[in-house]
Design an enzyme around this catalytic site. Sequence first.
Site, PDB file in Angstrom:
ATOM      1  CB  SER A 100      -8.160   1.276   5.971  1.00  0.00           C
ATOM      2  OG  SER A 100      -8.786   2.525   5.883  1.00  0.00           O
ATOM      3  CE  LYS A 109      -3.854   2.103   2.603  1.00  0.00           C
ATOM      4  NZ  LYS A 109      -4.676   2.009   3.818  1.00  0.00           N
ATOM      5  CB  SER A 138      -7.955   3.880   2.876  1.00  0.00           C
ATOM      6  OG  SER A 138      -7.091   3.266   3.826  1.00  0.00           O
TER       7      SER A 138
END
Lengths: 494, 500
Positions: free
Chosen positions: A178, A79, A154
């Site tokens: 997330s 990420k 996210s």
Amino acid sequence: MRALCSLTIAEARRLLRERAVSARELTFAYLERIQQLEPSLHAFISVATELAIEMADAADRRIARGEDTPLLGVPIAIKDVLVTRDLRTTAGSRILENYVPTWDATVVSKLRAMGAVFLGKLNCDEFAMGSSTENSAFGVTRNPWRLDRVPGGSSGGSAVAVAADLCCAALGTDTGGSIRQPAALCGVTGLKNSYGRISRYGLIAFASSLDTVGALTKDALDAAIMLQALEGRDPNDSTSVSAPPVDVHAVEHAPEKLQGLRVGVPKEYFTAGIQDEVEEAVRAAIAQLEALGARVQEVSLPRTELGLAAYYIIAPAEASANLARFDGVKYGLRVTGNDLIDTYCRTRGAGFGAEVKRRIMLGTYALSAGYYDAYYVRAQKVRTLIKQDFEQAFAQVDILAAPVSPTTAFPIGSKTEDPLQMYLADVFTLPASLAGVCAISIPCGFDRLGLPIGLQLIGPAFGEQRVLQVARTYQMHTDFHLRKPNLDLSSLAS
Amino acid sequence: MTEHETDYEVVIGMETHIELDTASKMFCACSAQCFGAEPNTHVCPVCLGMPGALPVINRRAVEYAMMVGLALNCQIARFTFWERKSYWYPDLPKGYQISQYQYPLCYDGWIDVDVRDVASGTWQEHAERRRIRIRRAHLEEDTGKLTHIGNFSYVDYNRSGVPLLEIVTEPDLRSANEAYAYLSALQQIVRYLGVGTADMEKGAMRCEPNMSLRPKGSHELGVKVEIKNLNSLRAVRDAIAYEIERQTRILRSGGSIQQVTLGWDEARGVTYIQREKESAHDYRYFPEPDLPPLQVDEAWLAEVRARVPELALARQDRYRRDFGLSAYDAVVLTADRAVADWFEAVVAALPNGPGRAKAAANWVQSELFRVMKSRGIPNSAVHTLPVKPAQLAELIMMVERGVINHHTAKHVFEAMCDSGADPQCIVEERGLAQVSDAAALRDVVEAVVAAHPQQVQQVLAGQEKVFGFLVGQAMKATRGKGNAQMIHALLREAIERQRA
């Protein structure tokens, strides 16, 4: 090729160890698949083709020397909120569009040391603020089960990369859901670790007291393997703690039955707003646990509904300070103005997206003189109460079972105009974050459109071992986690 | 000063920032010893505020802060936490400073200072002891440094993250001299503890007095001004004195004082307005989530307390009480901890040390200081001299026992400072032992008398100065080794015999 990319970490490692496949072959398979699917899915912000090949070759040399680590030669994607040396790290923000860190996050250097192969950096909501990955400055990521749907957020890029077999496993972060929510919306396994179990050093901070690093994987065993690779106290992160390490073998060989396991079903997680199919699938999963021998009982987490309000004070408050460093002085975007203040305003005005600005304003307001006690201090008190809710529940049961998200993946653009609706997407994941406990999201069904549904298993702080074992047992008896989205390459190309 | 002119009283509070002299910075492993280094060479992701970097507490800095707190008679918080103080400035890389707000590490202390009128000739002897209350002392991190050249500003983050102790007094100071005395005492304490250089010129100690005037006898506070960029103790004193005068003049003529932040123009000796009154800044403090709270247990506190030495003021009192030294001697000897320690080691090595402390004090202040000055050794580095305190004690005893005279002893001391040899060895090697053989000295004296008949007559005529000359001649004949007292007596005798 398709078969190679769908391997779990455990399977890939077996083939690599047996020299049935090289890290180079494996890596090329992923790179090729990324090249084919990325235009449709947009899971990555940066694909690190050269680096990946370089790391794969290095891994092959180590394998040739007879080395063996749990991740040696395993292609992983990261990420884009975790800093990577010499590899652009944007946090999904225009303000860091061209930012190349000089150092590695602790979790990244652990992966490097183990010989994992980095495929690239994954898309996410800007600074991890969002529940749909629509807040990325670099475009929206699409849900592989239906391209007009969001992947959740996210860590949307991470969930999609795992679901679409663009990587073997992915690093994500979870501040209020997330990891879990996109894992649920994309049909993969996502473990949010207890606060402090994995170092945050090198994680671009959103809300420091809530941020956790973790992995999104193809199953619970891989989640255990990743946890073992990432966990441990880090002298560079004062909030990290040393806990007994996870026993991967015990997860792999989890008991077939759940005899004696006490499962709590928090009644506040089955209230208004929950999609019928989600409730049905989750209740069916709970029935399955019961059928496997678990004792199921209803419990109450009475302050659940306060979680959202507390979270949206505390997280923005911390974010408002964490994001103050992006001022155009030292790195990242600078838009020169007439004077210092003007430069600050133009830089941040141009560099941050609407949601980030909204949260900075919320947080700044909550910390302002005259409001601090009414908002921040009060929210911290609520947080303490929510923690107590969990403590009381875990005095009665070993584990909690609940939905992850009230709905399956929603259409892209459907909630962007209504931030409050978007915030409600995290209503079942926020409390565990506020309490600092661990929770996993595992696939447990599909709605009538074929969109995945997630089951959330919540354990006490540092209770990952049991959570992983229960998830593993569940996955031994179900195949939801094995189902793949139909990504017909010819149809996608059009 | 007329009666009319004393109708206002100044009330001063002092905020002082002191850089702590730790090896590494407050929250990272970068070297904190960065004064004069190339810009941005003592930096890392943490002190540059890079995204993803996290702070880690420097335990030593906490201990140094506790030591200062203990020296200032403060309470030490057993539980405290860090807070973020948010504001924008390019020298603040994170956009917030990690500081302490609600619970300072040290609080509710006091310090006694001897206030002296430095302008007077005998300032060391006359002092008024005043107690200044310390409100709080808390730890934080220093900022970087900006340099403005032309249209550009350059920022150096070497100083960013250096541990900083902020010490705030209650508004207890009542004159420029008191402010000066307080800051000197504070500076001396920091140096005694060895936790900082407290060099104002290098920015290692920075003071911001705030002051207001009020009619004598009033209990309300007047309008406050703050004075900044004061680069020396003298500047602090001069700026405050200037402001007292300026404000008194304004108040007397019926004017009013503006609440402003002032700067000090050292060259012109005047203050100038730096900033008009502004709305109170909202720093939006909240607990630093990246750091756990700080807990100080009794064992740690005791360990740190044991490292706090006896401080200058206490030593001065003890020297006067136990050693019978003058205030002047006590002040001079305790100015530097290294010298005070050295001096006390001499006393400790002397039989009946306290009784002979005055002799030791004289040696330290005359010969030791002279040698160090001539060799360019700062007082704080006295221990680098080859000579050791016990050797000076031995030398003092040799003079007392008459083995050598005082004059020879000075030369022996010089030699000790060169080689570190024992005085006894030097005396033996060089044959410097005092000649106290009456017969031998009588011969020398007779010879001097015989060689200087004219001078002898002058002495007999009452010109005592000439007696000194004759003593000198006799001493010269003994190559300085003659027992001065015996030469005196024998010469007097011999001269008397020439009468009539």
